[in-house]
Design an enzyme around this catalytic site. Structure first.
Site, PDB file in Angstrom:
ATOM      1  N   PRO A  10       6.167   2.841   1.760  1.00  0.00           N
ATOM      2  CA  PRO A  10       5.987   3.656   0.550  1.00  0.00           C
ATOM      3  C   PRO A  10       4.536   3.960   0.196  1.00  0.00           C
ATOM      4  O   PRO A  10       3.654   3.113   0.342  1.00  0.00           O
ATOM      5  CB  PRO A  10       6.632   2.794  -0.545  1.00  0.00           C
ATOM      6  CG  PRO A  10       6.757   1.423   0.022  1.00  0.00           C
ATOM      7  CD  PRO A  10       6.891   1.592   1.496  1.00  0.00           C
ATOM      8  N   ASN A  11       4.360   5.177  -0.241  1.00  0.00           N
ATOM      9  CA  ASN A  11       3.082   5.715  -0.743  1.00  0.00           C
ATOM     10  C   ASN A  11       2.057   6.008   0.349  1.00  0.00           C
ATOM     11  O   ASN A  11       1.002   6.576   0.069  1.00  0.00           O
ATOM     12  CB  ASN A  11       2.465   4.795  -1.810  1.00  0.00           C
ATOM     13  CG  ASN A  11       3.397   4.610  -2.994  1.00  0.00           C
ATOM     14  OD1 ASN A  11       3.809   5.599  -3.592  1.00  0.00           O
ATOM     15  ND2 ASN A  11       3.760   3.389  -3.307  1.00  0.00           N
ATOM     16  N   ARG A  18      -4.794   9.026  -2.258  1.00  0.00           N
ATOM     17  CA  ARG A  18      -4.334   7.859  -3.021  1.00  0.00           C
ATOM     18  C   ARG A  18      -5.414   6.773  -3.004  1.00  0.00           C
ATOM     19  O   ARG A  18      -5.831   6.333  -1.929  1.00  0.00           O
ATOM     20  CB  ARG A  18      -3.076   7.328  -2.310  1.00  0.00           C
ATOM     21  CG  ARG A  18      -2.659   5.971  -2.723  1.00  0.00           C
ATOM     22  CD  ARG A  18      -1.640   5.379  -1.741  1.00  0.00           C
ATOM     23  NE  ARG A  18      -1.206   4.105  -2.267  1.00  0.00           N
ATOM     24  CZ  ARG A  18      -0.769   3.105  -1.543  1.00  0.00           C
ATOM     25  NH1 ARG A  18      -0.670   3.208  -0.242  1.00  0.00           N
ATOM     26  NH2 ARG A  18      -0.412   1.982  -2.112  1.00  0.00           N
ATOM     27  N   TYR A  23      -8.309   3.029   0.208  1.00  0.00           N
ATOM     28  CA  TYR A  23      -7.644   3.471   1.443  1.00  0.00           C
ATOM     29  C   TYR A  23      -8.377   4.576   2.192  1.00  0.00           C
ATOM     30  O   TYR A  23      -7.988   4.926   3.307  1.00  0.00           O
ATOM     31  CB  TYR A  23      -6.205   3.907   1.123  1.00  0.00           C
ATOM     32  CG  TYR A  23      -5.374   2.790   0.528  1.00  0.00           C
ATOM     33  CD1 TYR A  23      -5.109   1.639   1.260  1.00  0.00           C
ATOM     34  CD2 TYR A  23      -4.875   2.872  -0.771  1.00  0.00           C
ATOM     35  CE1 TYR A  23      -4.353   0.608   0.721  1.00  0.00           C
ATOM     36  CE2 TYR A  23      -4.121   1.843  -1.323  1.00  0.00           C
ATOM     37  CZ  TYR A  23      -3.865   0.712  -0.570  1.00  0.00           C
ATOM     38  OH  TYR A  23      -3.126  -0.314  -1.098  1.00  0.00           O
ATOM     39  N   ASN A  74       3.428  -0.527   9.078  1.00  0.00           N
ATOM     40  CA  ASN A  74       2.721  -0.841   7.841  1.00  0.00           C
ATOM     41  C   ASN A  74       3.786  -0.788   6.741  1.00  0.00           C
ATOM     42  O   ASN A  74       4.143   0.294   6.265  1.00  0.00           O
ATOM     43  CB  ASN A  74       1.609   0.168   7.553  1.00  0.00           C
ATOM     44  CG  ASN A  74       0.816  -0.206   6.306  1.00  0.00           C
ATOM     45  OD1 ASN A  74       1.247  -1.053   5.525  1.00  0.00           O
ATOM     46  ND2 ASN A  74      -0.324   0.428   6.108  1.00  0.00           N
ATOM     47  N   ALA A  77       3.795  -1.762   0.238  1.00  0.00           N
ATOM     48  CA  ALA A  77       4.146  -2.738  -0.808  1.00  0.00           C
ATOM     49  C   ALA A  77       5.322  -3.632  -0.408  1.00  0.00           C
ATOM     50  O   ALA A  77       5.408  -4.789  -0.847  1.00  0.00           O
ATOM     51  CB  ALA A  77       4.458  -2.004  -2.108  1.00  0.00           C
ATOM     52  N   HIS A  80       5.120  -7.411   0.642  1.00  0.00           N
ATOM     53  CA  HIS A  80       4.983  -8.550  -0.261  1.00  0.00           C
ATOM     54  C   HIS A  80       6.294  -9.014  -0.889  1.00  0.00           C
ATOM     55  O   HIS A  80       6.326 -10.061  -1.516  1.00  0.00           O
ATOM     56  CB  HIS A  80       3.972  -8.196  -1.363  1.00  0.00           C
ATOM     57  CG  HIS A  80       2.728  -7.554  -0.807  1.00  0.00           C
ATOM     58  ND1 HIS A  80       1.866  -8.225   0.036  1.00  0.00           N
ATOM     59  CD2 HIS A  80       2.224  -6.287  -0.926  1.00  0.00           C
ATOM     60  CE1 HIS A  80       0.875  -7.399   0.386  1.00  0.00           C
ATOM     61  NE2 HIS A  80       1.069  -6.226  -0.173  1.00  0.00           N
ATOM     62  N   ASP A  87      14.120  -9.492   7.269  1.00  0.00           N
ATOM     63  CA  ASP A  87      15.308  -9.871   8.037  1.00  0.00           C
ATOM     64  C   ASP A  87      15.622  -8.853   9.131  1.00  0.00           C
ATOM     65  O   ASP A  87      16.095  -9.225  10.212  1.00  0.00           O
ATOM     66  CB  ASP A  87      16.517 -10.028   7.103  1.00  0.00           C
ATOM     67  CG  ASP A  87      16.439 -11.297   6.256  1.00  0.00           C
ATOM     68  OD1 ASP A  87      15.529 -12.116   6.488  1.00  0.00           O
ATOM     69  OD2 ASP A  87      17.291 -11.461   5.352  1.00  0.00           O
ATOM     70  N   GLU A  98       2.335  -5.835  12.695  1.00  0.00           N
ATOM     71  CA  GLU A  98       2.123  -5.407  11.294  1.00  0.00           C
ATOM     72  C   GLU A  98       0.679  -4.956  11.108  1.00  0.00           C
ATOM     73  O   GLU A  98      -0.241  -5.614  11.576  1.00  0.00           O
ATOM     74  CB  GLU A  98       2.433  -6.588  10.367  1.00  0.00           C
ATOM     75  CG  GLU A  98       2.200  -6.267   8.896  1.00  0.00           C
ATOM     76  CD  GLU A  98       2.710  -7.373   7.981  1.00  0.00           C
ATOM     77  OE1 GLU A  98       3.820  -7.887   8.205  1.00  0.00           O
ATOM     78  OE2 GLU A  98       1.990  -7.732   7.042  1.00  0.00           O
ATOM     79  N   HIS A 100      -2.282  -3.211   8.238  1.00  0.00           N
ATOM     80  CA  HIS A 100      -2.681  -2.800   6.891  1.00  0.00           C
ATOM     81  C   HIS A 100      -4.056  -2.168   6.956  1.00  0.00           C
ATOM     82  O   HIS A 100      -4.933  -2.663   7.687  1.00  0.00           O
ATOM     83  CB  HIS A 100      -2.715  -4.001   5.932  1.00  0.00           C
ATOM     84  CG  HIS A 100      -1.391  -4.646   5.792  1.00  0.00           C
ATOM     85  ND1 HIS A 100      -0.370  -4.093   5.040  1.00  0.00           N
ATOM     86  CD2 HIS A 100      -0.881  -5.762   6.357  1.00  0.00           C
ATOM     87  CE1 HIS A 100       0.700  -4.857   5.150  1.00  0.00           C
ATOM     88  NE2 HIS A 100       0.424  -5.864   5.940  1.00  0.00           N
ATOM     89  N   SER A 102      -6.116  -1.967   4.278  1.00  0.00           N
ATOM     90  CA  SER A 102      -6.997  -2.846   3.497  1.00  0.00           C
ATOM     91  C   SER A 102      -6.810  -4.295   3.941  1.00  0.00           C
ATOM     92  O   SER A 102      -5.801  -4.627   4.584  1.00  0.00           O
ATOM     93  CB  SER A 102      -6.677  -2.697   2.004  1.00  0.00           C
ATOM     94  OG  SER A 102      -5.349  -3.116   1.743  1.00  0.00           O
ATOM     95  N   ARG A 107      -7.687  -8.958  -1.843  1.00  0.00           N
ATOM     96  CA  ARG A 107      -7.355  -8.114  -2.997  1.00  0.00           C
ATOM     97  C   ARG A 107      -6.654  -8.946  -4.084  1.00  0.00           C
ATOM     98  O   ARG A 107      -6.949 -10.109  -4.253  1.00  0.00           O
ATOM     99  CB  ARG A 107      -6.512  -6.924  -2.514  1.00  0.00           C
ATOM    100  CG  ARG A 107      -7.274  -6.046  -1.510  1.00  0.00           C
ATOM    101  CD  ARG A 107      -6.460  -4.859  -1.075  1.00  0.00           C
ATOM    102  NE  ARG A 107      -6.117  -4.012  -2.221  1.00  0.00           N
ATOM    103  CZ  ARG A 107      -5.219  -3.024  -2.173  1.00  0.00           C
ATOM    104  NH1 ARG A 107      -4.603  -2.741  -1.039  1.00  0.00           N
ATOM    105  NH2 ARG A 107      -4.954  -2.303  -3.242  1.00  0.00           N
TER     106      ARG A 107
END
Ligand code: DQA
Length: 145
Positions: A10-11, A18, A23, A74, A77, A80, A87, A98, A100, A102, A107
């Site tokens: 998302p985002n 953004r 980012y 990625n 959100a 977290h 799963d 994985e 990211h 940032s 953070r």
């Protein structure tokens, strides 16, 4: 030919506009084009999927082993708090990396914990768009083994 699925959560469709202080100004499209160019040089095919919806990402992960040898994700959100995505990753037998943009450990405290990383092969975090390039480089080397 080896195929890698790149999933963005998302985002991340808003990259470039953004929270540019965190980012950066590079768009997801630009990141994907650079990845595709690198993949082509290495005879690897990439497929790109971005979604703001948890269930869509879960379904994509579940079906990935039918067509792909590896996933770079990625989860944004969802990293977290999505036990469902965790799963789904744990349910498949292809490696997942994985990434990211940032450094999630540098953070807010709620970002420090990734609940998805422990079911991934490894995590790359904090290098901006280069995080994806590092992940792709690792993926290509792993698939060549
Ligand atoms: C992110 C970090 C997450 O904490 C955040 O929710 C994102 C982007 C990153 O790439 O740095 O959306 O995954």
């Amino acid at each position: 030919m080896n195929k890698i699925l790149i999933i963005n959560g998302p985002n991340l469709n808003l990259l470039g506009q953004r929270e540019v202080g965190i980012y950066g100004t590079v768009t997801l499209d630009e990141i994907n084009k650079n990845l595709a160019a690198e993949a082509a040089k290495n005879q690897v095919e990439l497929d790109f999927f971005q979604s703001n919806h948890e269930g869509e990402i879960v379904e994509k992960i579940q079906k990935a082993p039918d067509a792909f040898q590896l996933i770079i994700i990625n989860p944004a959100a969802f990293t977290h708090y999505s036990i469902a995505i965790r799963d789904a990753i744990a349910s498949i037998d292809i490696p997942v990396i994985e990434v990211h943009l940032s450094n999630i450990c540098a953070r807010e405290s709620f970002r420090e914990k990734s609940i998805t990383a422990s079911v991934c092969l490894g995590q790359i975090s904090g290098f901006g768009p280069l995080s994806y390039q590092i992940a792709l480089d690792a993926a290509i080397k792993l698939l060549k083994k």
